[in-house]
Structures are given as C-alpha cells and as structure tokens.
Design a protein around this motif. Structure first.
Motif, PDB file in Angstrom:
ATOM      1  N   THR A 175       9.285  -5.474  -4.771  1.00 20.97           N
ATOM      2  CA  THR A 175       8.657  -5.215  -3.479  1.00 20.97           C
ATOM      3  C   THR A 175       7.292  -4.557  -3.657  1.00 20.97           C
ATOM      4  OG1 THR A 175      10.894  -4.849  -2.663  1.00 20.97           O
ATOM      5  CG2 THR A 175       9.098  -4.241  -1.208  1.00 20.97           C
ATOM      6  N   VAL A 176       7.202  -3.643  -4.638  1.00 20.78           N
ATOM      7  CA  VAL A 176       5.916  -3.008  -4.929  1.00 20.78           C
ATOM      8  C   VAL A 176       4.891  -4.069  -5.331  1.00 20.78           C
ATOM      9  CG1 VAL A 176       4.694  -1.483  -6.533  1.00 20.78           C
ATOM     10  CG2 VAL A 176       6.875  -0.768  -5.570  1.00 20.78           C
ATOM     11  N   LEU A 177       5.313  -4.998  -6.183  1.00 18.71           N
ATOM     12  CA  LEU A 177       4.406  -6.060  -6.620  1.00 18.71           C
ATOM     13  C   LEU A 177       3.972  -6.932  -5.447  1.00 18.71           C
ATOM     14  CD1 LEU A 177       6.005  -7.206  -9.983  1.00 18.71           C
ATOM     15  CD2 LEU A 177       3.921  -5.903  -9.648  1.00 18.71           C
ATOM     16  N   PHE A 179       3.751  -5.997  -2.386  1.00 14.75           N
ATOM     17  CA  PHE A 179       2.799  -5.182  -1.617  1.00 14.75           C
ATOM     18  C   PHE A 179       1.438  -5.194  -2.298  1.00 14.75           C
ATOM     19  CE2 PHE A 179       1.138  -0.855  -0.506  1.00 14.75           C
ATOM     20  CZ  PHE A 179       0.900  -1.129   0.824  1.00 14.75           C
ATOM     21  N   PHE A 180       1.470  -5.113  -3.633  1.00 15.67           N
ATOM     22  CA  PHE A 180       0.243  -5.126  -4.423  1.00 15.67           C
ATOM     23  C   PHE A 180      -0.548  -6.414  -4.164  1.00 15.67           C
ATOM     24  CE2 PHE A 180      -1.663  -6.618  -8.430  1.00 15.67           C
ATOM     25  CZ  PHE A 180      -2.635  -5.653  -8.592  1.00 15.67           C
ATOM     26  N   GLU A 183      -1.689  -6.551  -0.289  1.00 17.99           N
ATOM     27  CA  GLU A 183      -2.589  -5.512   0.209  1.00 17.99           C
ATOM     28  C   GLU A 183      -4.040  -5.990   0.263  1.00 17.99           C
ATOM     29  OE1 GLU A 183      -3.642  -0.970  -1.013  1.00 17.99           O
ATOM     30  OE2 GLU A 183      -3.636  -2.627  -2.421  1.00 17.99           O
ATOM     31  N   ARG A 184      -4.423  -6.796  -0.756  1.00 17.07           N
ATOM     32  CA  ARG A 184      -5.818  -7.228  -0.820  1.00 17.07           C
ATOM     33  C   ARG A 184      -6.113  -8.367   0.143  1.00 17.07           C
ATOM     34  NH1 ARG A 184      -6.971  -7.402  -5.910  1.00 17.07           N
ATOM     35  NH2 ARG A 184      -5.276  -5.984  -6.328  1.00 17.07           N
ATOM     36  N   GLU A 206      -1.742 -14.046  -4.630  1.00 18.17           N
ATOM     37  CA  GLU A 206      -1.953 -14.363  -6.038  1.00 18.17           C
ATOM     38  C   GLU A 206      -0.660 -14.887  -6.687  1.00 18.17           C
ATOM     39  OE1 GLU A 206      -3.213 -14.971  -9.612  1.00 18.17           O
ATOM     40  OE2 GLU A 206      -4.588 -14.438  -7.973  1.00 18.17           O
ATOM     41  N   VAL A 209       1.196 -12.873  -9.797  1.00 19.46           N
ATOM     42  CA  VAL A 209       1.863 -11.631  -9.405  1.00 19.46           C
ATOM     43  C   VAL A 209       3.125 -11.949  -8.606  1.00 19.46           C
ATOM     44  CG1 VAL A 209       1.610  -9.484  -8.123  1.00 19.46           C
ATOM     45  CG2 VAL A 209      -0.311 -10.393  -9.394  1.00 19.46           C
ATOM     46  N   LEU A 212       5.991 -12.950 -10.841  1.00 14.39           N
ATOM     47  CA  LEU A 212       6.584 -11.746 -11.423  1.00 14.39           C
ATOM     48  C   LEU A 212       7.444 -11.023 -10.385  1.00 14.39           C
ATOM     49  CD1 LEU A 212       6.285 -10.545 -14.212  1.00 14.39           C
ATOM     50  CD2 LEU A 212       4.487  -9.055 -13.342  1.00 14.39           C
TER      51      LEU A 212
ATOM     52  N   PRO B 121      -1.186  -9.402 -16.085  1.00 17.32           N
ATOM     53  CA  PRO B 121      -1.682 -10.098 -14.890  1.00 17.32           C
ATOM     54  C   PRO B 121      -1.999  -9.157 -13.737  1.00 17.32           C
ATOM     55  CG  PRO B 121       0.651 -10.554 -15.245  1.00 17.32           C
ATOM     56  CD  PRO B 121       0.157  -9.858 -16.466  1.00 17.32           C
ATOM     57  N   ILE B 122      -1.234  -8.060 -13.647  1.00 22.71           N
ATOM     58  CA  ILE B 122      -1.468  -7.135 -12.533  1.00 22.71           C
ATOM     59  C   ILE B 122      -2.773  -6.372 -12.759  1.00 22.71           C
ATOM     60  CG2 ILE B 122      -0.403  -5.351 -11.120  1.00 22.71           C
ATOM     61  CD1 ILE B 122       2.216  -6.016 -12.598  1.00 22.71           C
ATOM     62  N   LEU B 125      -6.037  -8.089 -11.989  1.00 28.41           N
ATOM     63  CA  LEU B 125      -6.365  -8.267 -10.581  1.00 28.41           C
ATOM     64  C   LEU B 125      -6.868  -6.993  -9.935  1.00 28.41           C
ATOM     65  CD1 LEU B 125      -3.507 -10.390  -9.098  1.00 28.41           C
ATOM     66  CD2 LEU B 125      -5.916 -10.918  -9.120  1.00 28.41           C
ATOM     67  N   LEU B 168       9.416   4.014 -10.384  1.00 31.46           N
ATOM     68  CA  LEU B 168       9.113   3.123  -9.271  1.00 31.46           C
ATOM     69  C   LEU B 168       8.077   3.735  -8.341  1.00 31.46           C
ATOM     70  CD1 LEU B 168      12.710   1.914  -8.532  1.00 31.46           C
ATOM     71  CD2 LEU B 168      10.805   0.474  -9.182  1.00 31.46           C
ATOM     72  N   SER B 171       4.766   3.573 -10.054  1.00 29.25           N
ATOM     73  CA  SER B 171       4.152   2.244 -10.057  1.00 29.25           C
ATOM     74  C   SER B 171       3.558   1.927  -8.693  1.00 29.25           C
ATOM     75  CB  SER B 171       5.161   1.188 -10.476  1.00 29.25           C
ATOM     76  OG  SER B 171       6.146   1.058  -9.503  1.00 29.25           O
ATOM     77  N   ALA B 172       4.262   2.309  -7.619  1.00 33.47           N
ATOM     78  CA  ALA B 172       3.723   2.058  -6.284  1.00 33.47           C
ATOM     79  C   ALA B 172       2.432   2.840  -6.097  1.00 33.47           C
ATOM     80  CB  ALA B 172       4.740   2.466  -5.218  1.00 33.47           C
ATOM     81  N   SER B 175      -0.495   1.295  -8.516  1.00 30.33           N
ATOM     82  CA  SER B 175      -0.947  -0.073  -8.291  1.00 30.33           C
ATOM     83  C   SER B 175      -1.507  -0.261  -6.891  1.00 30.33           C
ATOM     84  CB  SER B 175       0.176  -1.070  -8.581  1.00 30.33           C
ATOM     85  OG  SER B 175       1.244  -0.851  -7.725  1.00 30.33           O
ATOM     86  N   THR B 176      -1.036   0.531  -5.929  1.00 31.30           N
ATOM     87  CA  THR B 176      -1.488   0.297  -4.555  1.00 31.30           C
ATOM     88  C   THR B 176      -1.762   1.583  -3.781  1.00 31.30           C
ATOM     89  OG1 THR B 176       0.773   0.329  -3.769  1.00 31.30           O
ATOM     90  CG2 THR B 176      -0.103  -1.795  -4.375  1.00 31.30           C
ATOM     91  N   MET B 179       3.212   2.979  -1.110  1.00 29.53           N
ATOM     92  CA  MET B 179       3.660   2.030  -0.099  1.00 29.53           C
ATOM     93  C   MET B 179       3.426   2.660   1.282  1.00 29.53           C
ATOM     94  SD  MET B 179       5.887  -0.353  -1.756  1.00 29.53           S
ATOM     95  CE  MET B 179       7.650  -0.312  -1.678  1.00 29.53           C
ATOM     96  N   PRO B 180       3.552   1.863   2.352  1.00 33.22           N
ATOM     97  CA  PRO B 180       3.437   2.454   3.685  1.00 33.22           C
ATOM     98  C   PRO B 180       4.406   3.634   3.856  1.00 33.22           C
ATOM     99  CG  PRO B 180       3.539   0.067   3.844  1.00 33.22           C
ATOM    100  CD  PRO B 180       3.732   0.408   2.415  1.00 33.22           C
TER     101      PRO B 180
END
Lengths: 488, 225
Positions: A175-177, A179-180, A183-184, A206, A209, A212, B121-122, B125, B168, B171-172, B175-176, B179-180
């Motif tokens: 789910t994080v991925l 969102f990642f 998001e963009r 993308e 991602v 994955l 890959p992450i 980006l 987890l 990572s949230a 990477s971003t 989360m909300p």
C-alpha cells in the motif's frame, strides 16, 4: 448515504452493547437482533444502489458500487444466520466446556467487532483504511480462536496472529508503494489512496513500482485468503476455534481478503496494460486448488477437512479472477456467493455433528442420519453442494469457470478437472461413514436450529437452477466493473 | 552522488537512518530479554528523531505529529508494556540462546544488500531528500522478519513483529513523507491493540503450556503418526 453509515454504525454500537450484557441468554438474543437489523439495513442499501447506481459519500470516505454492495449484503446475511446458530450452540458449549461469563461477553462483543471490521473493509474508498480494517478483523477474531484456552487453541491463535500479522504487513508495504506511485500523479496528497481516484488515474501510474506493489499486496492479502503456501494458519484457526467463528472466517473473511486483492488488481491492470497480475493470481490460485484438494484426503478432524475445502475453493476463485474476462469474472463472483452460503451452512452442521459425537475426529463421528436426521441430511446435502454436484449453485459457477478456462487456456482445464475429482473423492470418502452406518453408543441428539442451514442451502439450490434476474443483473454490473465487458 | 556532495541535512538524515538500521542489528544479536526491549525502544526513539528532522528539513508540519506518535507509542508505551509483562511473567532475566549468531548477522547483512537491490526502481523515481533511506527502511522490515524467524521466545517474536511495523512506518515516511493522517492513525491504533492482545496472549500461553517457548506449540500438525 444514511444506509451506508447505518451498516457501519450498528455493529460498531454492537461492540459496546454486547460487552455490557452479562446475561448469557439475553446476549445471544441481542446478538441475533443486532445482526438482523444490520441485514435489514444492508438490504435497504442494496436496493438504493440497485436503483441509483454507485454511491460516493460527500467526504469520499465511502464508496459503494455493484461489486461491493452484494458482498455487504452477503456478509450481513451470513452474519445473521451464524448469529442464529451461535445462540443455542454457544449455550451448549458454556454448559459442557465451562466458559465463564466474561469470555462470553468477549465472544459476543468481538462477533460484532468482526462484522464491523468486515463492513468497514468492504465499504471504504481508501486503500489504506481497507488495510486497517483487514488487520482489525484479524485482531477482533484472534482472541476468539483461543476461546477454549486449550494448548491447541492457544497455538492456533498464536499462529493465526503472527502469520496473518506478518503477512498483512507485506500488504501495508504494498500500500505504501501504491501511495508512492500515486502521489506524484494525483494533485492533492490526501487523495492518493482513494480507490476511485487511483482507478481513474491508473493509466499514468509507474508500472515498475506497481508491479512491485502488487507482488507485496498479493502475498499480504493472499495470506488472508489462505493461498498455498501461506495457508498454514487457516486449518488450525478453523479447527480449534469455536464453530461459529469457523463459519464466518470461511464464509466471510476469506471473501473480503479476496475482494481487496481484486480491487487492487483492477488498479494494477490499468497501469501495467499486461496480464502480469492475472498470471500471478492464476498461478497461486491453481497451486492452492491442487494442494488443498490433496490435503483433503489426509485429514482426521472434520473441521480441518472443511477448512482445506475452503482453501481449495478460494484457490479456484483466485484462479478465475486471474483469468479475467467476463465469463470467468462472472463465475468467480457467483462462486464467492455460493461458496459463502454453502460453507457457512456446512460449518453450522459440522458444529452440531461434533456436539452430537462429542468429538471432532472423523473416525468417531458415525451414523448421523440415525441419531439426528436433520443434521445428517444437512451435512450430506451440504457436502454434495460444495463438491459441485448439479443442480447446486457451486456446479454452475465451476462450470462457468471451466468454460472460461477452456476458451482462453484450454490445457489448464485438465489440471482443473483432475483437481475437482481429487477434492470430490477426498470429501466423500470421509463423509460417507459419518452420515450412514450405525451410530455408536451414547450419541444423543442436541438442541439444534437447522433453519438457517436449510435457508442457505435452499438459496444455493435456487442459484443452481436459475440465477434470479436482479442478482444476475448485479453480477453483470460487477463483471463490467471488474473486467470491462458484459458476460453475455 | 558522492556522500559529501549532499547537503548537511541530507547527511544527517542518512546518518540517523543508519542508526535505526543499526538498532535492528543490535536486536538481532541480543540474547537477553530486557536489553532487547531497550534496543527496540531506542529504535523507536531514533525513528522519531529522524521523522522530526525530515519534518524540519522539508517543512512538512504533519510529520511532527507522526514523530510524536512514534515517540509515545513505539519508544515509550509499548516498550514499557512489554517490560512490565516481562517482569510480571518473571522472564526478564531470561537469556535466550541465539542459534548460529554469526550466521544470523551475516544473513542480516545480505538482507540489507538485497534491500538496496529491491529499492532501485523506487529510488530512481524519487526526488525526495530522503530517497537514499528507502533501501534502509526495507532492510528494517526484513530484519524484523529475520528476528521473528530466528527466535523461539514469544516475547522476542513480538518485538520482531513491532520492529516490522517500525520499518513500515519508516518506509512510508522516507518514500512519501508519510501516508495520509487517517491511515496513519488507523495503523497506530491497530499496532496498539495488537500490543495489548500480545500481552493477553502471554498469560494464556503460560497458563496452557507453562512456558513462553514457541517451540512448545507443536501439537497441531498435518497428520499425526
């Protein structure tokens, strides 16, 4: 919109109400009443969606379309019939197993808590909240699996807790991925997990991602669906927990996990423009289907045996959703419904059978038809239905899946048919002596309410002979949503 | 990019992320229960500090809330609950034999390398300042799983589980930027409920099998001989 909120608020209030009622008889009845009201509201909701089409709440927190509304109704219905069954059953258990009042309060309260978590998972529009609700459903049931406090029950609950917890952690990472990636592409951050927003912008996400993310989500929610090789918790939790739990775990929780997976697949398919997600689901599904069919033969515990049958059927549904295409999707949706109804009816009957014999061991349950004909016949008819005999609904849906397989992957019909035959043989070699034969000394009928079983099996029969128009329209709408075109 | 070409803040974030990863390794090697709980608490502390720094550097005020939540929940409340349980169950002086300690650490190191591979890959980006920490966050998740696999005591497995949750969250965050808020609150609530349930479980387990050794939970198997 009121209907949607009521679907959530009634079980939520139920958690508190049931925690306060100490009187056992009253608690059983209140649980039935709450479930009945939930069911009535869900039917009301279904009628609204049927008339007006998809609903999105003003805050965009809740989203109802043809795909989830029928699952909401199904969940509420099985919740109601299981509550009706659980009332006399749990009273019998309290008398024979010395379960205290506190534990029964916990049981009823968490029953409603589980229903709340399931409905929240089904109705939410937010992929993140979907995860929270799925984890909530695990947490609500984990103490119920260990209700009897035997070493086996504690072990089963621990396995369930740890395996599902770790498994679903992967889904959170997925789910994080997601969102990642989203998001963009999405203007406002907080919208990036809303399902309808994700679905609309899927084509811009993308692909690497998302691939994955899908792998992680498949492993995560797949653990919950009970896909081989992540299924280890399932037979243990089903066999050691109280039987009403097995009925709603098999009939509902597995469905909701699969629902989550299919929703995610819809997004990933849009982004990838290739069948990768489908191939992965087909592989996992077929593996679960074959392995579970073989394991059916080796079981000694009646509840364990039927939990393997659940794995088998979930595998078949995952496979069917993986094939995609209108006919397979229609078949999978129908199979979800008939499997839930049949399997929860079977677990209800199995619960009574185990109480009659005083054991769950297949070798010691004998001659049910002589001791208590309704239970014996119920078990026999239920097994006939789940094995996929015509004219029951399971036959129809399996037939549709076979047709779809024949069309797009002809050589896969062979393992599918072999798997069905293996499972059929496995079920009947165990069921036959349990139902017929001479009952051993000391078997006495128990207080049983077979009405819910009859109603559910009646529905399955009805769905096998003719799918009613409103339901088939519904499935068609859902099929169009999932696969993009109509089955007929 | 060379490490020295990064701004000082980026370097600081990377350093803190490395410390978080380091606490994972400490947990992996720590055989005694109470220091294990302490290591877990420190992981929470460093996670909260990292989050607060990211919040300051990138000007995302909502991350301060996440940092506060992490500090309260992962660094204080849950370790305190676990510590109290360990004392009440009288296992706080126990030493758990870590089998093949060097192999375990080696496996941990390879998991870190593997995480860098998965994250390629992450990272490609991402344009965030924290992108270099993404692989580290995945490593924290995987090391938590390794901890659960290698330990036999229920309480160590719980710490592994909670450490996965830390990874987890991490990572949230990297990477971003998180989360909300609704989702994050929901996840935090689930973690808290899970921690309470684990506590209840320890007592049930001791009552029924007279030990917290998960190895003793071996009655359920496919076919009994």
């Amino acid at each position: 919109m009121t209907a949607v909120w009521l679907v959530l608020l009634i079980p939520l209030a139920g958690i508190g109400v049931m925690a306060l009622i100490g009187h056992l008889r009253a608690a059983g009845w209140v649980n039935v009443a709450l479930s009945a009201v939930s069911f009535a509201v869900s039917v009301w909701l279904a009628l609204i969606v049927y008339a007006d089409g998809p609903l999105l709440s003003p805050s965009r927190m809740l989203y109802i379309d043809a795909f989830n509304v029928y699952l909401v109704t199904l969940t509420a219905f099985v919740g109601l019939t299981t509550a009706i069954f659980s009332r006399p059953y749990m009273q019998h258990e309290v008398e024979t197993r010395q379960i205290g009042k506190g534990r029964m309060r916990l049981y009823h309260s968490m029953y409603q808590g589980f229903m709340f978590a399931m409905q929240a998972a089904l109705t939410t529009n937010n992929v993140g909240i979907l995860w929270v609700a799925m984890e909530g459903a695990t947490l609500a049931t984990v103490l119920l699996v260990s209700l009897y406090r035997t070493p086996e029950a504690v072990e089963a609950a621990w396995k369930y807790f740890v395996l599902c917890g770790v498994g679903i952690a992967q889904a959170l990472f997925g789910t994080v991925l997601l969102f990642f990636a989203a998001e963009r592409e999405v203007p406002t951050r907080d919208d990036a997990l809303l399902w309808n927003v994700l679905y609309d912008s899927a084509a811009h996400l993308e692909p690497t991602v998302l691939t994955l993310a899908f792998v992680f989500l498949l492993v995560g929610y797949g653990t919950k669906v009970g896909l081989v090789p992540l299924h280890n918790w399932l037979p243990d939790a089903h066999s050691e927990g109280p039987t009403p739990m097995s009925a709603i775990l098999s009939g509902l929780l597995l469905n909701v996990a699969l629902y989550a997976l299919v929703r995610v697949k819809m997004i990933v398919d849009g982004a990838l423009q290739s069948g990768l997600a489908g191939y992965l689901m087909m592989g996992f599904g077929l593996l679960s289907f074959m392995v579970a069919g073989l394991f059916l033969h080796r079981q000694r515990d009646i509840k364990r045996m039927f939990s393997y049958s659940s794995i088998e059927h979930m595998g078949l549904m995952t496979f069917a959703f993986g094939i995609g295409g209108p006919i397979a999707t229609f078949g999978a949706l129908l199979h979800m419904t008939v499997h839930s109804l049949t399997k929860s009816a079977i677990f209800v009957t199995v619960g009574h059978a185990a109480q009659i014999a005083g054991t769950q061991s297949i070798e010691k349950i004998r001659g049910l038809i002589r001791t208590q004909p309704t239970v014996g016949w119920g078990l026999l008819i239920g097994t006939v239905a789940i094995a996929g005999f015509p004219p029951f609904g399971v036959f129809t849906s399996e037939f549709l899946v076979l047709i779809a397989t024949m069309k797009s992957w002809p050589w896969l019909t062979v393992p599918l048919l072999v798997g069905l035959a293996i499972a059929f043989a496995g079920l009947f070699r165990h069921i036959h002596p349990m139902v017929y034969g001479d009952p051993p000394e000391g078997q006495v009928p128990v207080r049983a309410n077979m009405l819910p079983v009859m109603i559910q099996l009646g529905f399955v029969l009805w769905l096998g002979i003719a799918v009613p128009v409103f339901l088939s329209k519904w499935f068609e709408q859902a099929t169009v949503l999932i696969s993009g075109s109509s089955p007929l | 990019m060379e490490f020295t070409q990064l701004s000082l803040y980026d370097q600081a974030i990377l350093l803190l992320a490395a410390i978080v990863l380091f606490t994972s390794f400490i947990m992996l090697a720590q055989p005694r229960i109470v220091p294990l709980i302490h290591a877990f608490a420190w992981q929470g502390v460093w996670l909260a500090v990292t989050t607060a720094l990211v919040a300051y550097v990138t000007d995302h005020p909502h991350l301060y809330i996440s940092a506060g939540m992490t500090l309260a929940l992962k660094a204080l409340l849950i370790p305190w609950m676990l510590h109290r349980l360990a004392v009440r169950l009288n296992i706080h002086r126990d030493i758990e034999a870590v089998r093949y300690p060097s192999m375990t650490l080696l496996a941990g190191a390879s998991l870190v390398v593997f995480s860098y591979y998965v994250a390629i890959p992450i990272v490609q980006l991402s344009e965030l300042v924290t992108r270099n920490a993404i692989a580290i966050s995945i490593a924290v998740i995987l090391l938590g799983m390794l901890l659960m696999i290698t330990r036999k005591k229920a309480i160590s497995q719980v710490i592994g589980f909670m450490s996965i949750e830390n990874g987890l969250f991490f990572s949230a965050m990297v990477s971003t930027f998180g989360m909300p808020m609704v989702v994050e609150l929901g996840v935090a609530f689930d973690v808290l409920v899970a921690a309470v349930l684990f506590g209840v479980f320890f007592f049930q387990m001791r009552e029924s099998i007279d030990s917290l050794d998960v190895d003793r939970l071996n009655r359920l198997r496919e076919v009994d001989e």
